[in-house]
Scaffold this motif. Structure first.
Motif, short mmCIF file in Angstrom:
data_model
loop_
_atom_site.label_atom_id
_atom_site.label_comp_id
_atom_site.label_asym_id
_atom_site.label_seq_id
_atom_site.Cartn_x
_atom_site.Cartn_y
_atom_site.Cartn_z
N TYR A 6 -11.00 -21.38 26.59
CA TYR A 6 -11.16 -20.16 27.37
C TYR A 6 -11.87 -20.42 28.70
CZ TYR A 6 -9.90 -18.09 22.93
OH TYR A 6 -9.25 -17.77 21.78
N GLU A 7 -11.68 -19.49 29.64
CA GLU A 7 -12.37 -19.55 30.92
C GLU A 7 -13.89 -19.51 30.69
OE1 GLU A 7 -10.97 -19.65 34.03
OE2 GLU A 7 -9.02 -19.85 33.07
N PRO A 8 -14.68 -20.14 31.56
CA PRO A 8 -16.14 -20.18 31.38
C PRO A 8 -16.79 -18.80 31.20
CG PRO A 8 -15.50 -21.74 33.06
CD PRO A 8 -14.26 -20.97 32.71
N ALA A 9 -16.36 -17.81 31.98
CA ALA A 9 -16.97 -16.47 31.86
C ALA A 9 -16.71 -15.87 30.48
CB ALA A 9 -16.45 -15.55 32.95
N LEU A 10 -15.51 -16.07 29.96
CA LEU A 10 -15.18 -15.54 28.63
C LEU A 10 -15.93 -16.31 27.55
CD1 LEU A 10 -13.65 -13.55 26.91
CD2 LEU A 10 -11.67 -15.09 26.97
N ARG A 11 -16.09 -17.62 27.73
CA ARG A 11 -16.88 -18.41 26.76
C ARG A 11 -18.30 -17.86 26.66
NH1 ARG A 11 -14.29 -23.44 28.90
NH2 ARG A 11 -16.09 -23.69 30.26
N ARG A 12 -18.91 -17.61 27.83
CA ARG A 12 -20.29 -17.09 27.83
C ARG A 12 -20.36 -15.73 27.14
NH1 ARG A 12 -20.00 -19.51 32.78
NH2 ARG A 12 -19.58 -17.56 33.89
N LYS A 13 -19.38 -14.89 27.41
CA LYS A 13 -19.36 -13.56 26.79
C LYS A 13 -19.21 -13.67 25.27
CE LYS A 13 -17.37 -9.00 27.40
NZ LYS A 13 -16.43 -8.19 28.17
N CYS A 14 -18.33 -14.55 24.83
CA CYS A 14 -18.11 -14.74 23.38
C CYS A 14 -19.35 -15.27 22.68
CB CYS A 14 -16.95 -15.70 23.15
SG CYS A 14 -15.34 -15.01 23.56
N ALA A 15 -20.11 -16.11 23.35
CA ALA A 15 -21.28 -16.74 22.73
C ALA A 15 -22.54 -15.89 22.88
CB ALA A 15 -21.50 -18.13 23.34
N SER A 16 -22.49 -14.85 23.68
CA SER A 16 -23.68 -14.04 23.93
C SER A 16 -23.98 -13.14 22.73
CB SER A 16 -23.46 -13.16 25.16
OG SER A 16 -24.57 -12.29 25.32
N ARG A 59 -44.73 -18.70 16.81
CA ARG A 59 -43.80 -17.87 17.57
C ARG A 59 -42.65 -18.76 18.04
NH1 ARG A 59 -47.52 -14.36 21.59
NH2 ARG A 59 -45.50 -13.93 22.52
N ILE A 60 -41.45 -18.25 17.88
CA ILE A 60 -40.26 -18.99 18.29
C ILE A 60 -39.52 -18.16 19.33
CG2 ILE A 60 -38.05 -19.94 17.55
CD1 ILE A 60 -39.29 -20.31 14.77
N ALA A 61 -39.32 -18.75 20.49
CA ALA A 61 -38.61 -18.06 21.57
C ALA A 61 -37.11 -18.26 21.42
CB ALA A 61 -39.07 -18.60 22.92
N ALA A 62 -36.37 -17.22 21.70
CA ALA A 62 -34.91 -17.31 21.71
C ALA A 62 -34.48 -18.17 22.89
CB ALA A 62 -34.30 -15.92 21.82
N VAL A 63 -33.44 -18.94 22.69
CA VAL A 63 -32.87 -19.74 23.77
C VAL A 63 -31.40 -19.36 23.92
CG1 VAL A 63 -34.47 -21.67 23.50
CG2 VAL A 63 -32.36 -21.67 22.21
N PRO A 64 -30.92 -19.40 25.13
CA PRO A 64 -29.50 -19.05 25.32
C PRO A 64 -28.58 -20.04 24.61
CG PRO A 64 -30.66 -19.21 27.44
CD PRO A 64 -31.59 -19.71 26.37
N ILE A 65 -27.48 -19.56 24.13
CA ILE A 65 -26.49 -20.41 23.48
C ILE A 65 -25.66 -21.10 24.56
CG2 ILE A 65 -24.41 -20.39 22.03
CD1 ILE A 65 -25.64 -17.97 20.58
N ASP A 66 -25.44 -22.39 24.40
CA ASP A 66 -24.61 -23.15 25.34
C ASP A 66 -23.15 -22.94 24.96
OD1 ASP A 66 -23.37 -24.94 27.02
OD2 ASP A 66 -24.11 -26.72 25.96
N ALA A 67 -22.52 -21.98 25.60
CA ALA A 67 -21.13 -21.64 25.29
C ALA A 67 -20.19 -22.81 25.54
CB ALA A 67 -20.69 -20.43 26.10
N ASP A 68 -20.53 -23.66 26.50
CA ASP A 68 -19.67 -24.80 26.80
C ASP A 68 -19.69 -25.84 25.68
OD1 ASP A 68 -18.90 -23.70 29.22
OD2 ASP A 68 -20.58 -24.60 30.28
N GLY A 69 -20.71 -25.78 24.84
CA GLY A 69 -20.82 -26.73 23.74
C GLY A 69 -20.13 -26.28 22.46
N ILE A 70 -19.51 -25.14 22.46
CA ILE A 70 -18.83 -24.61 21.27
C ILE A 70 -17.35 -24.99 21.35
CG2 ILE A 70 -18.25 -22.56 19.92
CD1 ILE A 70 -20.78 -21.25 21.11
N GLU A 71 -16.97 -25.91 20.50
CA GLU A 71 -15.62 -26.47 20.53
C GLU A 71 -14.54 -25.40 20.46
OE1 GLU A 71 -13.03 -29.39 21.22
OE2 GLU A 71 -15.18 -29.73 21.11
N ALA A 72 -14.72 -24.41 19.62
CA ALA A 72 -13.69 -23.38 19.42
C ALA A 72 -13.46 -22.52 20.68
CB ALA A 72 -14.08 -22.48 18.25
#
Length: 107
Positions: free
Chosen positions: A75-85, A58-71
């Motif tokens: 963007y503002e932190p809230a928008l980064r999180r939304k884009c990576a969600s 079984r593999i659990a999903a982990v949240p994506i680290d939006a701050d680690g995505i160079e592209a």
């Protein structure tokens, strides 16, 4: 000869992944996105169906680290999180079922 089944069927796993209805599933490797929130108990059911013929992980999903995505760094932190969600519910998991040898799988 082995096959790979990748399943993301939005809660229909119980119906589609039935080795009694599709015997070749006993020899196939499976990667299944589980939808426990849509069909409570499906994780246990699939593990029971395939425990004799597969090694199960079984593999659990982990949240994506939006701050680690160079592209997204411009963007503002809230928008980064939304884009990576992926807008997945908490607790999402995948079931990896690796077929055992053909002789054992036929049992």
């Amino acid at each position: 000869r082995r096959n790979l089944v990748i399943s993301d069927c939005e809660g229909y796993e119980e119906v589609l992944l039935d080795p009694k209805m599709v015997p070749t599933l006993r020899r196939a490797d499976l990667l299944v996105e589980l939808h426990e929130f849509a069909k409570p108990g499906v994780t246990h059911l699939l593990a029971e169906r395939f425990h004799a013929t597969h090694r199960i992980l079984r593999i659990a999903a982990v949240p994506i680290d939006a701050d680690g995505i160079e592209a997204l760094k411009a963007y503002e932190p809230a928008l980064r999180r939304k884009c990576a969600s992926e807008f997945r519910p908490d607790g999402m998991e995948w079931l990896v079922c690796l077929a055992l040898d053909a002789d054992h799988a036929a049992a």
